[in-house]
Design a protein around this motif. Structure first.
Motif, PDB file in Angstrom:
ATOM      1  N   SER A  45       1.095  -1.595  -0.011  1.00  0.00           N
ATOM      2  CA  SER A  45      -0.200  -0.176  -0.370  1.00  0.00           C
ATOM      3  C   SER A  45       0.615   1.426   0.106  1.00  0.00           C
ATOM      4  N   THR A  46       2.305   1.031  -0.293  1.00  0.00           N
ATOM      5  CA  THR A  46       2.915   2.531   0.428  1.00  0.00           C
ATOM      6  C   THR A  46       4.136   2.624  -0.864  1.00  0.00           C
ATOM      7  N   PRO A  47       3.328   2.802  -1.910  1.00  0.00           N
ATOM      8  CA  PRO A  47       4.596   3.270  -3.323  1.00  0.00           C
ATOM      9  C   PRO A  47       5.573   3.139  -3.306  1.00  0.00           C
ATOM     10  N   ASP A  48       6.929   3.076  -3.667  1.00  0.00           N
ATOM     11  CA  ASP A  48       8.441   2.863  -3.596  1.00  0.00           C
ATOM     12  C   ASP A  48       8.134   3.940  -4.828  1.00  0.00           C
ATOM     13  N   SER A  49       8.946   5.134  -5.122  1.00  0.00           N
ATOM     14  CA  SER A  49       9.300   6.460  -6.252  1.00  0.00           C
ATOM     15  C   SER A  49      10.370   5.922  -7.244  1.00  0.00           C
ATOM     16  N   LYS A  50      10.403   4.567  -6.816  1.00  0.00           N
ATOM     17  CA  LYS A  50      11.633   3.871  -8.261  1.00  0.00           C
ATOM     18  C   LYS A  50      10.704   3.367  -8.571  1.00  0.00           C
ATOM     19  N   ARG A  63       3.134  -7.473 -17.050  1.00  0.00           N
ATOM     20  CA  ARG A  63       1.425  -8.406 -17.137  1.00  0.00           C
ATOM     21  C   ARG A  63       1.862  -8.930 -18.492  1.00  0.00           C
ATOM     22  N   PRO A  64       1.011  -9.844 -18.852  1.00  0.00           N
ATOM     23  CA  PRO A  64       1.146 -10.983 -20.073  1.00  0.00           C
ATOM     24  C   PRO A  64       0.919 -10.067 -21.451  1.00  0.00           C
ATOM     25  N   GLY A  65       1.597  -9.846 -22.387  1.00  0.00           N
ATOM     26  CA  GLY A  65       1.488  -9.130 -23.206  1.00  0.00           C
ATOM     27  C   GLY A  65       2.576  -7.742 -23.579  1.00  0.00           C
ATOM     28  N   GLN A  66       3.107  -7.581 -21.979  1.00  0.00           N
ATOM     29  CA  GLN A  66       3.565  -5.534 -21.726  1.00  0.00           C
ATOM     30  C   GLN A  66       4.849  -5.692 -22.663  1.00  0.00           C
ATOM     31  N   SER A  67       5.429  -4.659 -22.946  1.00  0.00           N
ATOM     32  CA  SER A  67       6.934  -5.178 -23.289  1.00  0.00           C
ATOM     33  C   SER A  67       7.415  -4.002 -23.231  1.00  0.00           C
ATOM     34  N   ASN A  68       8.458  -3.327 -22.397  1.00  0.00           N
ATOM     35  CA  ASN A  68       8.615  -2.392 -22.027  1.00  0.00           C
ATOM     36  C   ASN A  68      10.463  -2.203 -21.586  1.00  0.00           C
ATOM     37  N   GLY A  69      11.212  -1.462 -21.083  1.00  0.00           N
ATOM     38  CA  GLY A  69      12.386  -0.893 -20.650  1.00  0.00           C
ATOM     39  C   GLY A  69      12.436  -1.707 -18.891  1.00  0.00           C
ATOM     40  N   HIS A  70      11.131  -1.676 -18.498  1.00  0.00           N
ATOM     41  CA  HIS A  70      10.948  -2.281 -17.002  1.00  0.00           C
ATOM     42  C   HIS A  70      11.520  -3.612 -17.024  1.00  0.00           C
ATOM     43  N   THR A  74       8.456  -5.514  -3.717  1.00  0.00           N
ATOM     44  CA  THR A  74       9.176  -6.719  -4.894  1.00  0.00           C
ATOM     45  C   THR A  74      10.652  -5.604  -4.774  1.00  0.00           C
ATOM     46  N   TRP A  75      10.116  -4.857  -5.594  1.00  0.00           N
ATOM     47  CA  TRP A  75      11.393  -3.746  -6.611  1.00  0.00           C
ATOM     48  C   TRP A  75      11.943  -3.084  -5.340  1.00  0.00           C
ATOM     49  N   ARG A  76      11.859  -2.382  -4.330  1.00  0.00           N
ATOM     50  CA  ARG A  76      12.655  -2.380  -3.442  1.00  0.00           C
ATOM     51  C   ARG A  76      13.298  -2.965  -2.967  1.00  0.00           C
ATOM     52  N   ARG A  77      13.351  -4.100  -3.038  1.00  0.00           N
ATOM     53  CA  ARG A  77      14.209  -5.180  -1.572  1.00  0.00           C
ATOM     54  C   ARG A  77      15.425  -5.855  -3.847  1.00  0.00           C
TER      55      ARG A  77
END
Length: 446
Positions: free
Chosen positions: A365-370, A378-385, A440-443
């Motif tokens: 519930s607390t978003p990381d700024s990065k 998600r399925p079908g997504q294609s991007n640098g992230h 998950t991203w933060r860790r």
């Protein structure tokens, strides 16, 4: 003309003919009045059944299809635009009553008191349900299987929960604790009891686990026509979905499937605290680990009370919104009840600031700024992230499932590698679904 066979049948819920409408009005007559049966219907039930059957045969001709071998509850004839999404969802039931001998028939007499709960586990509930699935127990609201339970939806749940008698949708809730759908675990139930007309749509299924990350479908164990089945089912059911309520059996042992203790009773505050060493401390620690408290334990859990036990207990208490003495790190009856029953909010991840009772990595519930946002993964997504995430997973030693890449397109290999990383954090269930959240991203990048 051919003389029709006058036998009892159950009409489709969506059939609008006069015969089916009359039969539906009397379907509740097998039940005691206090459970929804109509007092005026008891004396005329059999006569009305015969009249209904004759009326359908002579007036519309639909009964030939209804009485044909292999016919199901889905009788769409004469009903325009009323096709069912799931044709086997018509599941009328008998009333509450005692266990019966194998093959017994006829409406059971109502129980007068609520029996004492029997202790059981999630694994036992699912295993009992699977026995009926394997045996393909035929559906019937008046017959009883060789274990004594009625062969309808509520009798099936009574059997799986190991209740002392046969219940119905109007009484099963008394044996459970209401939970949110997000808290569902194998062995819990989804119950719809139509108070206005118990014979119309009332049904109950056993939750067997989610089948997709979005929690739109689940594995349902249920007793419905023509026999017991295990089937992927939309949440909460094919029809009346919004009216189903989730319940957890009150006599459940332990806090999670395949684990926990054989007892849910609070042993007393004296079993916890500095200098104490016993099996209850170990049990507490294991339940806390199962609810997101693994990070507090470098060794253990074990029988000797330590600071890790206190901190993990306090984190669980604060996750419930408790403060002051209610969150002092020493378990009381309420803390123990939530842990042992698998209810309440899990311990949020470190630094996640969780306020909604969700676990890290999925519902943070607390978003990381990065963190770029869940929509990129998600399925079908294609991007640098996606590419950045994959490269970091490989760097951290979690690239096992890549046969080529990583790359910018989100694949099942990305999801499985993320899941492996999340599980390495001690997360389980929805917290380790393979889709990154802020924690998950933060860790990964912290």
């Amino acid at each position: 003309m051919t003389v029709p066979a006058f036998e009892e049948y159950v009409p489709a819920i969506d059939c609008t003919c006069a015969g089916c409408a009359a039969q539906r009005r009397t379907a509740a007559s097998a039940l005691p009045v206090r459970y929804g049966g109509h007092p005026a219907a008891h004396g005329a039930r059999r006569a009305l059944v015969l009249a209904t059957a004759a009326g359908v045969v002579l007036g519309t001709g639909v009964a030939e299809a209804a009485g044909a071998p292999g016919a199901t509850g889905d009788r769409a004839a004469g009903t325009a635009g009323a096709a069912r999404t799931d044709p086997s969802g018509d599941s009328p039931q008998g009333g509450p009553g005692p266990l019966r001998g194998g093959g017994a028939s006829g409406p059971p007499s109502a129980t007068t008191t609520t029996p004492k709960l029997r202790t059981t586990s999630r694994a036992d509930i699912i295993n009992r349900a699977k026995k009926w699935v394997s045996a393909q127990v035929p559906y019937s609201m008046t017959k009883y299987w060789n274990d004594g339970y009625r062969q309808d939806c509520s009798g099936f749940v009574s059997m799986a929960w190991n209740l002392p008698g046969n219940e119905w949708t109007g009484s099963l809730a008394a044996f459970g604790t209401r939970i949110s759908r997000a808290e569902l675990q194998p062995g819990d139930i989804l119950l719809f009891h139509n108070r206005a007309d118990p014979s119309k749509g009332s049904h109950v299924t056993i939750f067997g686990g989610w089948t997709d990350y979005a929690h739109t479908h689940y594995t349902a164990y249920e007793q419905t026509k023509p026999h017991t089945r295990k089937k992927t089912t939309p949440m909460a059911y094919w029809s009346n979905s919004g009216s189903y309520v989730a319940y957890r059996y009150k006599g459940l042992s332990g806090g999670s499937a395949g684990g926990g203790s054989s007892s849910t009773g609070f042993p007393g505050a004296g079993k916890f605290g500095p200098g104490v060493s016993n099996t209850y401390v170990t049990q507490l620690g294991r339940m806390l680990v199962g609810r997101g408290g693994q990070r507090f334990y470098t060794v253990g859990p074990g029988p000797g009370w330590g600071d890790a036990d206190r901190r993990a207990t306090q984190a669980f208490q604060k996750a419930q919104g408790w403060k002051g003495k209610e969150a002092d790190g020493i378990p009381g009856p309420d803390t123990w009840r939530l842990l042992a029953g698998g209810t309440g909010r899990d311990i949020p991840g470190a630094g996640s600031g969780d306020r909604n009772g969700t676990q890290p990595g999925h519902g943070d519930s607390t978003p990381d700024s990065k963190f770029p946002g869940r929509g990129y993964f998600r399925p079908g997504q294609s991007n640098g992230h996606v590419d950045k995430l994959g490269r970091q997973l490989v760097k951290k030693g979690f690239g096992t499932y890549y046969t080529s890449g990583p790359g910018p397109r989100w694949t099942e290999a990305d999801r499985r590698n993320v899941e492996a990383f999340q599980r390495a954090q001690g997360w389980r269930g929805g917290a380790a679904d393979g889709y990154p959240g802020p924690e998950t991203w933060r860790r990964l990048f912290g």
